[in-house]
Design an enzyme around this catalytic site. Structure first.
Site, PDB file in Angstrom:
ATOM      1  N   VAL A  76      -5.794   1.237   6.179  1.00 18.45           N
ATOM      2  CA  VAL A  76      -4.051   1.393   6.616  1.00 18.45           C
ATOM      3  C   VAL A  76      -3.716   2.510   5.823  1.00 18.45           C
ATOM      4  CG1 VAL A  76      -3.969  -1.219   7.191  1.00 18.45           C
ATOM      5  CG2 VAL A  76      -3.437  -0.237   4.596  1.00 18.45           C
ATOM      6  N   CYS A 118       0.738  -1.046   0.137  1.00 18.16           N
ATOM      7  CA  CYS A 118       0.040   0.136   0.030  1.00 18.16           C
ATOM      8  C   CYS A 118       0.813   1.434   0.047  1.00 18.16           C
ATOM      9  CB  CYS A 118      -0.848   0.016   1.217  1.00 18.16           C
ATOM     10  SG  CYS A 118      -1.871   1.644   1.391  1.00 18.16           S
ATOM     11  N   LYS A 165     -11.016  -8.100   6.537  1.00 13.10           N
ATOM     12  CA  LYS A 165     -10.435  -7.512   7.614  1.00 13.10           C
ATOM     13  C   LYS A 165     -10.915  -7.968   8.927  1.00 13.10           C
ATOM     14  CE  LYS A 165     -10.196  -3.088   4.869  1.00 13.10           C
ATOM     15  NZ  LYS A 165     -11.153  -2.012   4.546  1.00 13.10           N
ATOM     16  N   GLU A 192      -5.103   7.748   8.751  1.00 11.20           N
ATOM     17  CA  GLU A 192      -4.862   8.599   7.449  1.00 11.20           C
ATOM     18  C   GLU A 192      -3.328   8.837   7.567  1.00 11.20           C
ATOM     19  OE1 GLU A 192      -6.938   9.516   5.400  1.00 11.20           O
ATOM     20  OE2 GLU A 192      -8.854   9.271   6.216  1.00 11.20           O
ATOM     21  N   SER A 193      -2.952   8.582   6.156  1.00 12.90           N
ATOM     22  CA  SER A 193      -1.216   8.727   6.079  1.00 12.90           C
ATOM     23  C   SER A 193      -0.710   9.855   6.481  1.00 12.90           C
ATOM     24  CB  SER A 193      -0.686   8.212   4.933  1.00 12.90           C
ATOM     25  OG  SER A 193      -1.455   8.883   3.949  1.00 12.90           O
TER      26      SER A 193
END
Length: 239
Positions: A70, A30, A57, A83-84
């Site tokens: 993720v 990802c 999941k 949230e990245s």
């Protein structure tokens, strides 16, 4: 680089997060989760990785993050962050060694504006890949993407710096990197043909220890994305 097999529904819930560590819920391929792994590695933070099967999941993961996204971080105190960009900013604040964000409010705002601009480019990669898979004419989308990358190249050239935030790697470089690592996988390497500054930046980024620690080879990326495009993603490919 994560070597943990993914956890699907029915798998046992992990125990407490070890003291002195932070836990990253991730998926090996990802690009959004790679952002967080880049920051963890760049800052030398002790962490453990739990990879999640994104098509199936585990219930215990959805209890921690109902959105099921993720990257997700969990602290020993049970705090959950996702949230990245938010996970990366959190890590930079909580672990102040080797700061990746500028110290001034304006410097931080500049990086956030750059990220906002780049986030409008990201969807093109997926639209083009899925369009090709469906046999659609994506030439218009490819032209638009090349125009956006040319503009990004011009903005970068005007900075006259080695990286987007200066002469050393900062947060914005790590936020953008995962998609450049995948350009060839998406069949879009030619997008860099007329962007010499971006091409040089890409070469510099490949030399970075955190990038080396989180990157996969072109063959591995291609093999995973084939399973993804076929609708049966093999999240454990190569393990």
């Amino acid at each position: 680089m994560s070597t943990e097999k993914c956890h699907a529904n029915g798998s046992p819930a992990p125990g407490p997060v070890p003291e002195g560590h932070i836990r990253l819920y991730s998926m090996r391929f990802c690009p959004f989760a790679q952002r967080t792994r880049l920051v963890l590695n760049a800052k030398g933070i002790k962490y453990e990785t739990i990879n999640i099967h994104l098509k199936d999941k585990p219930d215990w993961f959805l209890q921690k993050n109902p959105l099921g996204l993720v990257p997700t971080l969990e602290t020993p105190a049970g705090e959950v962050i996702y949230e990245s960009p938010i996970t990366c900013e959190y890590l930079d604040e909580v672990y102040p060694e080797k700061k990746l964000l500028p110290s001034t409010p304006f410097g931080k705002a500049q990086q956030k504006m750059m990220l906002e601009h780049f986030s409008k480019i990201v969807p093109y990669f997926y639209k083009i890949v899925m369009g090709k898979k469906n046999g659609d004419d994506v030439s218009g989308l490819e032209t638009e993407l090349k125009e956006k990358l040319t503009k990004l190249n011009e903005d970068f050239a005007n900075k006259k710096t080695k990286y987007f935030g200066g002469d050393s790697i900062t947060m914005i470089d790590y936020m953008m990197w995962p998609w450049f690592e995948r350009l060839e996988v998406f069949g879009l390497k030619s997008c860099l043909d007329n962007t010499p500054e971006l091409a040089k930046w890409t070469e510099r980024m490949y030399e970075d220890p955190a990038v080396k620690a989180t990157s996969y080879s072109l063959d591995t990326h291609k093999a995973f994305y084939k399973t993804y495009a076929d609708g049966k993603p093999d999240y454990d490919y190569g393990l």
